[in-house]
Design a protein around this motif. Structure first.
Motif: not given
Length: 137
Positions: A12-33
């Motif tokens: 469950s945590g991995v799914v949450g990490f992947i979803l958030t990272f994929m949605l965030s990486v397009g508009s933020n820096l890599l470290t922020t994502s």
């Protein structure tokens, strides 16, 4: 059993990490994502833990009540339910009987309301002129 339980929370945590990272990486820096993804991992991990614990508490049969019910059935206490209602015909008859009129009617202070009638004694021609005057403005 504990590892199987932990595995569900980790997935469950991995799914949450992947979803958030994929949605965030397009508009933020890599470290922020990555930071947001890690925060989402912790949140989803704890959310899965809380939901699984809640479902476990709700789904688990209450053993204490089962033992109490078994001991009370052995004693015969609480085994029968009396669904009869007491006879209330006499009470109903007393309520329905007409009561004698009270002679102290003048002392209770009740007076019926007599509102004035709202009837106009004006000439219909004057009323028509007033309506025409109001519609012109």
């Amino acid at each position: 059993m504990l590892f199987g339980s932990l595995r569900i929370n980790l997935w469950s945590g991995v799914v949450g990490f992947i979803l958030t990272f994929m949605l965030s990486v397009g508009s933020n820096l890599l470290t922020t994502s990555l930071i947001r993804g890690l925060i989402a991992f912790v949140f989803w991990f704890l959310l899965a833990f809380v939901l699984r614990w809640t479902l476990g508490v709700v789904a688990r049969p209450d053993l204490g009540n089962a033992q109490n019910r078994a001991s009370s059935q052995v004693d015969g206490v609480g085994g029968n339910l009396d669904l009869t209602t007491p006879d209330e015909n006499e009470d109903l008859n007393e309520l329905l009987k007409p009561k004698p009129e009270q002679t102290d009617e003048g002392n209770n202070g009740f007076a019926p309301l007599n509102p004035p009638k709202l009837v106009s004694n004006k000439d219909p021609e004057e009323l028509a002129k007033a309506v025409r005057h109001l519609t012109d403005k």
